[in-house]
Design a protein around this motif. Structure first.
Motif, mmCIF file in Angstrom:
data_model
loop_
_atom_site.group_PDB
_atom_site.id
_atom_site.type_symbol
_atom_site.label_atom_id
_atom_site.label_comp_id
_atom_site.label_asym_id
_atom_site.label_seq_id
_atom_site.Cartn_x
_atom_site.Cartn_y
_atom_site.Cartn_z
ATOM 1 N N ASP A 338 -9.610 6.081 -5.048
ATOM 2 C CA ASP A 338 -10.436 6.270 -3.862
ATOM 3 C C ASP A 338 -10.324 5.037 -2.969
ATOM 4 N N GLY A 339 -10.143 5.264 -1.690
ATOM 5 C CA GLY A 339 -10.028 4.151 -0.756
ATOM 6 C C GLY A 339 -8.623 3.602 -0.615
ATOM 7 N N VAL A 340 -7.678 4.144 -1.384
ATOM 8 C CA VAL A 340 -6.284 3.704 -1.311
ATOM 9 C C VAL A 340 -5.473 4.754 -0.566
ATOM 10 N N GLU A 341 -4.837 4.347 0.505
ATOM 11 C CA GLU A 341 -3.944 5.231 1.245
ATOM 12 C C GLU A 341 -2.510 5.003 0.779
ATOM 13 N N LEU A 342 -1.802 6.095 0.560
ATOM 14 C CA LEU A 342 -0.381 6.037 0.247
ATOM 15 C C LEU A 342 0.360 6.974 1.176
ATOM 16 N N LYS A 343 1.543 6.578 1.573
ATOM 17 C CA LYS A 343 2.415 7.500 2.284
ATOM 18 C C LYS A 343 3.858 7.210 1.906
ATOM 19 N N ILE A 344 4.678 8.228 2.026
ATOM 20 C CA ILE A 344 6.096 8.131 1.694
ATOM 21 C C ILE A 344 6.871 8.153 3.006
ATOM 22 N N VAL A 357 10.075 15.016 -1.031
ATOM 23 C CA VAL A 357 11.238 14.276 -0.536
ATOM 24 C C VAL A 357 11.017 12.788 -0.771
ATOM 25 N N PRO A 358 11.928 12.119 -1.465
ATOM 26 C CA PRO A 358 11.737 10.693 -1.767
ATOM 27 C C PRO A 358 11.807 9.809 -0.527
ATOM 28 N N GLY A 359 11.071 8.742 -0.584
ATOM 29 C CA GLY A 359 11.088 7.716 0.451
ATOM 30 C C GLY A 359 10.403 6.480 -0.100
#
Length: 518
Positions: A338-344, A357-359
């Motif tokens: 919670d509170g952690v943003e992740l993006k690829i 899709v990997p990134g």
């Protein structure tokens, strides 16, 4: 509690007679730990250590680390724990880079400290833990201080930890973690891992590593008893778990593997275990299934970096059934906290990638480091203007929001939980008179996850002896950084612009494996 210093003050007031730390035959209550850290703080102040100053620590795990940690936290100074597996050259670089004013060394490492005589640029006080009468004694120095809390005002944005994590240039970088960074994780640790005041926490990993020092703070935050292990061996860990009724532990996969191989595994008492968190390197399904079967407790995987103050992703216990309907999730790192943003994103453009899709994995949260010590360029390369930290890991999301680690953007090798940066090893190999060019890659290891392997080109008219080159590397590098093998080739694959194509070197070793990391 919002700062490291408030942790010791709170528990000393609320549970003064409860045991805080155990290490071998030694133990300290919260009141005793508070008093000792006061004395250390006063002794530090008497030798000129104040707000923002660095104190270096070189020893295996012990109670003295925590005395120094809370003492420096009370002063607004920063403890820099140095990897005791490094060579004198490597230790000297870190102590000088941190501009440490006081250097506390375990007696076991006095020969290494002696090699640094005259090379330490800012150290004016050297203290020895457990030394003989001829050495400056840490204990006598500590006990000469006054049991008075310095009561320095500490802000959440102030630096709490400075962990060293090597960079791709080969030079170690000081990762600055603030109190706010640390307390982005600690309050959620009970929910994620079930640690509370009644737990008995095992501190087995080295305290110079975020997996050791960071995990230690999880137990300290909750005020539970923490059992500190100085020398880690599988049989000893099994004995400690039964003897001290350990409920929670953070271990690396290689330890879980070895703990299943020793005879003590068949007779060990694991009945007190509630949860083992593992991380710092990938784990195989066979090792995990064997650990679950042998230890009979819950397991959770943690994914994170030193630069993210440790864990930002957890694979919870319910996803650890090797026979269950979601067995494929054992290959996942887990879901963001919670509170952690992740993006690829695409590593070259930063464009966000679709599910599956990997990134490159980017993250943004309160846990993102302040930056690298006196390295604005490195900080800017790691964290963009919008606060996104580039992890250097390649991964992807599935439809259920689980993140999977697929590969690495950076060339970092993780061997038994230790980060190895090829550039540092390559720089050493290139110093050998017979070597014209060198590349170091990670190759699969059933024990360590992966190990460093060198591919070198000989100078015209010279011959490279692989064993002799390994011996040369051992003179300059910690043992875990020395290549396990050397291959001599006519030329290394490079692009027209000279960029080394390490993927081509790695491919034969990883052929037939699902992922390009172990």
């Amino acid at each position: 509690m919002t700062t490291i210093s408030s942790v010791i003050r709170t528990h000393a007031a609320e549970r003064p007679d409860a045991v805080a730390l155990v290490c071998g035959a030694q133990s300290l209550t919260w009141a005793e730990l508070h008093a000792r850290s006061n004395r250390v703080a006063d002794a530090l102040r008497r030798v000129g250590v104040g707000f923002g100053d660095r104190v270096a620590f070189l020893d295996k795990n012990g109670l003295e680390y925590f005395e120094l940690l809370f003492a420096t936290a009370k002063l607004g100074a920063v403890l820099v724990a140095v990897n005791f597996r490094l060579t004198a050259r490597e230790v000297g670089f870190i102590v000088n880079d941190a501009e440490a004013r006081v250097f506390v060394v375990g007696a076991e490492f006095l020969p290494l400290a002696a090699e640094l005589a005259g090379a330490l640029e800012t150290v004016h006080t050297l203290l020895v833990i457990g030394g003989d009468a001829a050495q400056p004694s840490y204990a006598a120095w500590r006990d000469g201080g006054a049991d008075v809390d310095p009561d320095v005002t500490i802000r959440g944005s102030d630096v709490a930890f400075q962990f060293y994590s090597s960079g791709t240039t080969g030079d170690p970088k000081g990762v600055l973690l603030s109190h706010d960074n640390v307390f982005g994780l600690l309050p959620t640790s009970s929910q994620k891992w079930g640690v509370d005041a009644g737990s008995v926490n095992l501190i087995a990993l080295p305290l110079f590593h975020v997996g050791g020092g960071g995990w230690a703070m999880v137990g300290m935050f909750h005020g539970c008893k923490s059992v500190v292990v100085r020398d880690v061996d599988p049989t000893g860990l099994i004995r400690v778990i039964g003897e001290h009724r350990i409920s929670h532990a953070f271990l690396v996969p290689v330890l879980l593997h070895f703990m299943q191989q020793v005879p003590a595994a068949a007779t060990g008492d694991f009945s007190s275990l509630e949860l083992i968190v593992y991380g710092a390197s990938p784990i195989s399904e066979s090792v995990l299934a064997g650990a679950v079967r042998r230890m009979g407790c819950k397991f959770a995987q943690a994914y994170g970096l030193t630069e993210t103050t440790g864990a930002i992703v957890t694979l919870p216990p319910e996803d650890h059934d090797p026979q269950g309907p979601h067995r494929h999730r054992l290959r996942a790192a887990g879901k963001p906290h919670d509170g952690v943003e992740l993006k690829i994103v695409a590593p070259d453009s930063g464009a966000e990638m679709p599910v599956g899709v990997p990134g490159e994995i980017w993250t943004r949260s309160q846990q993102n480091m302040v930056g690298y010590w006196r390295n604005a360029e490195g900080t800017a390369a790691a964290i963009n203007v919008d606060g996104w930290l580039r992890t250097g890991d390649i991964g992807y999301f599935d439809d259920d929001g689980y993140v999977y680690i697929h590969d690495r953007v950076k060339d970092m090798i993780i061997s038994g939980g230790e980060n190895i940066y090829p550039a540092e090893v390559e720089n050493i190999l290139m110093k050998h008179p017979a070597v014209a060019d060198a590349a170091v890659i990670g190759v699969p290891s059933d024990v360590w996850g992966e190990s460093p392997f060198a591919v070198v080109v000989a100078r015209p008219g010279a011959t490279v002896d692989p064993q002799e080159l390994q011996a040369f590397a051992r003179q300059h590098l910690a043992k875990f950084k020395v290549p396990v093998g050397v291959s001599v080739v006519a030329a290394l694959p490079r692009t027209p612009t000279g960029k080394l194509l390490k993927r081509e070197l790695r491919a034969p070793f990883w052929h037939g494996r699902e992922r390009a990391v172990s």
